[in-house]
Enzyme design. Structure first.
Site, PDB file in Angstrom:
ATOM      1  N   ASN A   1       9.385   2.114  -5.188  1.00 10.82           N
ATOM      2  CA  ASN A   1       9.378   3.199  -4.211  1.00 10.82           C
ATOM      3  C   ASN A   1       9.593   2.617  -2.817  1.00 10.82           C
ATOM      4  OD1 ASN A   1       8.736   6.150  -3.725  1.00 10.82           O
ATOM      5  ND2 ASN A   1       7.422   5.146  -2.225  1.00 10.82           N
TER       6      ASN A   1
ATOM      7  N   TRP B   1      -0.367   4.551   4.110  1.00 12.10           N
ATOM      8  CA  TRP B   1       0.200   5.511   3.161  1.00 12.10           C
ATOM      9  C   TRP B   1      -0.841   6.596   2.954  1.00 12.10           C
ATOM     10  CZ3 TRP B   1       1.265   0.662  -0.042  1.00 12.10           C
ATOM     11  CH2 TRP B   1       0.080   0.108  -0.527  1.00 12.10           C
TER      12      TRP B   1
ATOM     13  N   ASP C   1       0.597  10.958  17.390  1.00 15.84           N
ATOM     14  CA  ASP C   1       1.401  11.334  16.231  1.00 15.84           C
ATOM     15  C   ASP C   1       2.401  12.450  16.517  1.00 15.84           C
ATOM     16  OD1 ASP C   1       2.053  11.088  13.452  1.00 15.84           O
ATOM     17  OD2 ASP C   1      -0.012  10.418  13.153  1.00 15.84           O
TER      18      ASP C   1
ATOM     19  N   ARG D   1       3.657   4.043   8.693  1.00 11.17           N
ATOM     20  CA  ARG D   1       3.415   3.194   9.865  1.00 11.17           C
ATOM     21  C   ARG D   1       2.389   2.096   9.545  1.00 11.17           C
ATOM     22  NH1 ARG D   1      -0.212   7.760  12.152  1.00 11.17           N
ATOM     23  NH2 ARG D   1      -2.271   6.910  11.711  1.00 11.17           N
TER      24      ARG D   1
HETATM   25  C1  LIG Z   1       8.708   8.209  11.839  1.00 12.53           C
HETATM   26  C2  LIG Z   1       7.937   8.565  10.612  1.00 12.53           C
HETATM   27  C3  LIG Z   1       6.676   8.005  10.396  1.00 12.53           C
HETATM   28  C4  LIG Z   1       5.950   8.301   9.255  1.00 12.53           C
HETATM   29  N1  LIG Z   1       4.723   7.737   9.079  1.00 12.53           N
HETATM   30  C5  LIG Z   1       4.024   7.987   7.950  1.00 12.53           C
HETATM   31  C6  LIG Z   1       2.772   7.364   7.734  1.00 12.53           C
HETATM   32  O1  LIG Z   1       2.275   6.600   8.550  1.00 12.53           O
HETATM   33  N2  LIG Z   1       2.124   7.631   6.565  1.00 12.53           N
HETATM   34  C7  LIG Z   1       2.636   8.476   5.620  1.00 12.53           C
HETATM   35  O2  LIG Z   1       2.015   8.656   4.585  1.00 12.53           O
HETATM   36  N3  LIG Z   1       3.824   9.102   5.822  1.00 12.53           N
HETATM   37  C8  LIG Z   1       4.524   8.863   6.958  1.00 12.53           C
HETATM   38  N4  LIG Z   1       5.724   9.476   7.167  1.00 12.53           N
HETATM   39  C9  LIG Z   1       6.243  10.427   6.161  1.00 12.53           C
HETATM   40  C10 LIG Z   1       6.760   9.712   4.944  1.00 12.53           C
HETATM   41  O3  LIG Z   1       7.709   8.744   5.305  1.00 12.53           O
HETATM   42  C11 LIG Z   1       7.384  10.708   3.977  1.00 12.53           C
HETATM   43  O4  LIG Z   1       6.370  11.578   3.546  1.00 12.53           O
HETATM   44  C12 LIG Z   1       8.054  10.061   2.782  1.00 12.53           C
HETATM   45  O5  LIG Z   1       8.639  11.062   1.979  1.00 12.53           O
HETATM   46  C13 LIG Z   1       7.095   9.277   1.945  1.00 12.53           C
HETATM   47  O6  LIG Z   1       7.779   8.674   0.881  1.00 12.53           O
HETATM   48  P1  LIG Z   1       7.188   8.690  -0.588  1.00 12.53           P
HETATM   49  O7  LIG Z   1       7.353  10.094  -1.089  1.00 12.53           O
HETATM   50  O8  LIG Z   1       8.040   7.724  -1.337  1.00 12.53           O
HETATM   51  O9  LIG Z   1       5.765   8.282  -0.511  1.00 12.53           O
HETATM   52  C14 LIG Z   1       6.473   9.193   8.305  1.00 12.53           C
HETATM   53  C15 LIG Z   1       7.724   9.764   8.528  1.00 12.53           C
HETATM   54  C16 LIG Z   1       8.448   9.463   9.664  1.00 12.53           C
HETATM   55  C17 LIG Z   1       9.778  10.101   9.885  1.00 12.53           C
HETATM   56 MN   LIG Z   2       9.356   8.033  -2.961  1.00 10.41          MN
END
Ligand SMILES: Cc1cc2nc3c(=O)[nH]c(=O)nc-3n(C[C@H](O)[C@H](O)[C@H](O)COP(=O)(O)O)c2cc1C
Ligand SMILES: [Mn+2]
Length: 520
Positions: free
Chosen positions: A171, A189, A320, A176
């Site tokens: 994945n 996460w 945020d 962040r």
């Molecule tokens: C700039 C930015 C920062 C992000 N920071 C976080 C974060 O710190 N923690 C988190 O869980 N999702 C964060 N997200 C959202 C995730 O990247 C998004 O939910 C993504 O689909 C997660 O991937 P996954 O489904 O493979 O877990 C962020 C998105 C963006 C655009």
């Molecule tokens: Mn994913």
């Protein structure tokens, strides 16, 4: 059309007049945010910025705002309009079984196309130009402190790579990471994200290892799950099971892959594959030096390391995308075991804060690209709008082709069951004659059409970790507004009024005499 790496992408931005090199001295602490925030909020989202003289980091550079406009988002994915991507997805979903040889032959190009999607492991790549197994430090990079009350400096655009211990699938998620010191960082996460689920699966395994019989194992796993949730843990005296989970982080990849790290893909679909689909060229991967994971071969910077299963540390606060600081919470800690990077690596970052910001454009791209995928489970869906001020999880406006009583409520429930759309705090459902992209029209019609007590649906469930108003962290209520026209079949027996429209004859007559009226 694919960019091999961040550098080709930067060159393309520059050719398109979409990049501004900043030669003046700037401080990665707060100053880059203030500059980028002003640029992001200028008409059309300004340009991408490449800061080339950073206080305390001679020779380093920072790329920011690479996705921060509709045009740059299109350029990043190599399309004129995001509808092209939606159309390609639609074509894939639309395949019917071929009848006869001719139809089979017609399908061949598409099948050949598919082979391009799969990632390819290569023996080495530019990300290995410098390999540091000791003497490395996260502080060697110009990591930003974004806002004054942030808990520290944060990696804001990392592609976090983990492996599902059950399936072996990888994945990539953008989570962040707060830099604590040279070798450790927070791993933010959130609990419903895929990286967090991989972490939980490692915990489950550790909790049940050595225990027998199966029922005791399961009980141990259930207990650990109740106490921990993705990142954070409900405080408890009982220790967590110990062990390590390998993690790799790529910073500064080609734009399609960086974008894929934020898309809400189904958990079992590798983002490397989605990036391959978007780029129409495979993502090239290389093996890590110290962990059993693969990373994009052309990444600017790669961090290899592990998360210690039983270690949690305070993460945040962090300014945020809600426009507020997200609160401190307990999250796992990433320990670096090796850093590899290109020569003179370009550090890639973003900032979040009050919208509109760069992430708003990424979210809009998700909105467009996911529409055909949402239609697979919600076929009556006509259009979707996630207004940027609704920060993607607070407000979703959808129009539907209504064909049966209660359908708007069925659509709400479908959205609340659909991957990360589960977080949607408010859903407004309108009929297909309302243009959801026009907020004035939505306000006029949706509010005219509702009897609030009758048309509002409340429900309870998981909410975004960033929601600061919910009754509990990560758990709260949501609201759906059925602003469709109500039917007799739904118990509405009053006459429904016609919308005001001038008749064609009068309009044409006024058109003819408009000039003479001298009203322009
Ligand atoms: C700039 C930015 C920062 C992000 N920071 C976080 C974060 O710190 N923690 C988190 O869980 N999702 C964060 N997200 C959202 C995730 O990247 C998004 O939910 C993504 O689909 C997660 O991937 P996954 O489904 O493979 O877990 C962020 C998105 C963006 C655009
Ligand atoms: Mn994913």
């Amino acid at each position: 059309m694919a960019y091999a790496d961040l550098r080709e992408w930067i060159a393309a931005l520059e050719r398109a007049g979409e990049l501004r090199r900043v030669k003046a001295d700037v401080d990665p602490i707060l100053e880059i945010t203030e500059i980028t925030d002003r640029v992001s909020k200028s008409p059309g989202g300004g340009r991408a910025l490449l800061f080339e003289n950073l206080k305390g980091y001679p020779g380093s550079s920072v790329l920011i705002n690479q996705f921060g406009s509709a045009r740059r988002m299109n350029l990043a994915l190599g399309v004129e309009s995001l509808d092209e991507v939606a159309q390609r997805i639609h074509q894939f979903l639309d395949v019917k079984s071929p009848e006869g040889l001719l139809e089979k032959i017609k399908m061949l190009p598409m099948l050949a196309d598919m082979s391009k999607f799969f990632p390819k492991t290569v023996s080495t790549g530019p990300c290995k130009e410098v390999v540091k197994k000791d003497g490395f430090s996260l502080l060697d990079f110009p990591v930003l402190q974004c806002w004054p009350r942030d808990g520290g400096r944060f990696l804001t655009l990392p592609c976090v790579i983990t492996r599902d211990p059950r399936t072996g699938k990888r994945n990539v998620g953008c989570y962040r990471m707060q830099v604590y010191d040279e070798r450790t960082a927070g791993m933010h996460w959130q609990r419903q994200k895929v990286g967090a689920e991989h972490y939980r699966e490692m915990l489950r395994r550790a909790a049940s290892a050595g225990e027998s019989p199966a029922s005791t194992q399961a009980a141990a796993a259930v207990d650990v799950m109740a106490r921990t949730s993705g990142g954070s843990m409900i405080p408890s005296d009982a220790p967590l099971p110990s062990g390590k989970m390998e993690v790799a982080v790529a910073i500064g990849t080609d734009p399609a892959l960086t974008f894929c790290s934020i898309v809400p893909a189904p958990p079992d679909v590798e983002e490397f594959l989605i990036a391959g689909f978007l780029r129409q060229q495979p993502v090239e991967l290389v093996k890590c030096e110290t962990v059993d994971l693969e990373v994009p071969a052309t990444a600017e910077i790669v961090l290899e390391g592990y998360v210690q299963l039983d270690e949690l540390r305070t993460e945040g606060p962090f300014g945020d995308h809600t426009g507020f600081y997200s609160l401190e919470d307990q999250y796992p800690v990433f320990h670096v075991t090796c850093i590899t990077h290109r020569k003179n690596p370009i550090y890639s970052a973003t900032i979040v804060g009050k919208p509109p910001m760069e992430d708003g454009w990424m979210g809009k791209a998700v909105e467009r690209i996911f529409l055909p995928l949402m239609r697979v489970t919600i076929p009556e869906l006509v259009d979707v709008n996630l207004p940027v001020e609704g920060i993607f999880h607070n407000l979703m406006i959808v129009s539907i082709r209504k064909s049966y009583a209660g359908q708007a409520r069925k659509v709400m429930n479908a959205i609340w069951s659909l991957g990360q759309a589960m977080f949607t705090k408010v859903i407004i459902v309108v009929d297909e004659d309302v243009n959801v992209q026009d907020l004035r029209e939505v306000t006029l019609k949706a509010l005219n059409h509702i009897d609030p007590e009758r048309d509002i649906q409340f429900t309870l469930g998981p909410v975004d970790s960033l929601d600061h108003a919910s009754r509990l962290p990560n758990f709260g209520s949501k609201m759906g507004v059925d602003a469709t026209r109500k039917w007799r079949a739904e118990g509405f027996t009053r006459p429904w009024p016609d919308e005001i429209r001038m008749d064609e004859k009068t309009r044409a007559a006024v058109d003819r005499k408009w000039k003479d009226l001298e009203l322009d």
